[in-house]
Design an enzyme around this catalytic site. Structure first.
Site: not given
Length: 284
Positions: A2-3, A124
């Protein structure tokens, strides 16, 4: 990963349920995510009242009444599942429906005094949660926020001067500007007409001047659109973010360039292991 727009969307989705609210009980279901979780994390979170919910670069920060700060990073697959008071399911940011039943990768759960439930799910385990007082190593050395007064043409020009690194790498450097990632740097450079492999120190003053407002423009548009919907990204009301439909170059290899009168096609090169999408005809 995510940015800034995605993280800001998550923050905005969480704020109504967390700001000013008390964590009645915290559950920590494993000892680590990307790194070990802080000792006694559940005990240290339980009973804390959340003050401001802030964003710094790609991190969410929650100010706690006991003087510590909760730091959250979503990583590559982290999601925040939200169940508001009353049991109806909802979502915030990188969220999916919280049905109330524990899912396999629900690692941290905050039971708010209001009855809301906030769950961090991360298959993850590349995300992270931490508690700190004072400063945190991950926040040290970060450059100015793109929307802040500290990010200016003069700041960026000074940071790029003499740099013999590609401009794309320079904009990804979190010490130059906080929060930018691969997707939005590609989009900014296309709008600026600058090839991603150009050396940062070779940019003209006019080109540097174009970058600052374009960075703000692209990020603002993405935040307004609710972030980019890659894989299973969701925004606060459960709708897919839709800025990806406005991508001019990212992920569009071989497609016609959208710049009026250009006639070129989007190409992809690899820089430092990452794909850079650009138009060779209008980005010089």
């Amino acid at each position: 990963m995510p940015e800034l727009p995605e993280v800001e969307t998550v923050r905005r989705g969480l704020a109504p349920l967390m700001e000013g609210a008390t964590i009645a009980r915290a559950e920590v279901r494993r000892p680590d995510l990307r790194w070990p979780l802080p000792p006694r994390m559940a005990e240290r979170l339980t009973g804390q009242r959340v003050g401001a919910l802030r964003r710094r670069s790609k991190y969410i920060l929650a100010d706690l009444s006991g003087g510590e700060v909760l730091l959250i990073h979503l990583g590559m697959s982290g999601r925040v599942l939200v169940a508001p008071p009353g049991g109806a399911s909802a979502m915030a940011g990188d969220f999916v429906h919280d049905t109330g039943a524990a899912e396999k990768h629900d690692h941290i759960v905050l039971h708010m005094e209001s009855g809301a439930r906030i769950t961090f799910n991360d298959p993850r385990r590349f995300g992270m949660w931490d508690l700190f007082a004072g400063t945190h190593p991950l926040l040290e050395g970060l450059g100015p926020e793109p929307f802040g007064n500290g990010f200016s043409e003069s700041w960026l020009a000074a940071r790029l001067a003499g740099r013999r690194t590609p401009i794309k790498a320079a904009l990804l450097d979190q010490g130059n500007v906080a929060g930018l990632g691969n997707i939005y740097v590609c989009e900014v450079l296309h709008r600026a007409g600058i090839h991603p492999a150009r050396l940062a120190g070779d940019l003209t003053a006019a080109e540097v001047a174009r970058l600052v407002p374009l960075i703000r423009e692209v990020l603002a548009e993405a935040i307004e659109a609710g972030g980019s919907s890659l894989r299973d990204y969701r925004q606060a009301d459960g709708e897919l973010g839709y800025f990806q439909h406005a991508f001019r170059v990212y992920g569009r290899e071989g497609a016609a360039c959208v710049t009026p009168g250009c006639g070129g096609r989007v190409a992809r090169i690899v820089q430092s292991g990452r794909s850079s999408f650009h138009c060779p005809d209008c980005q010089r």
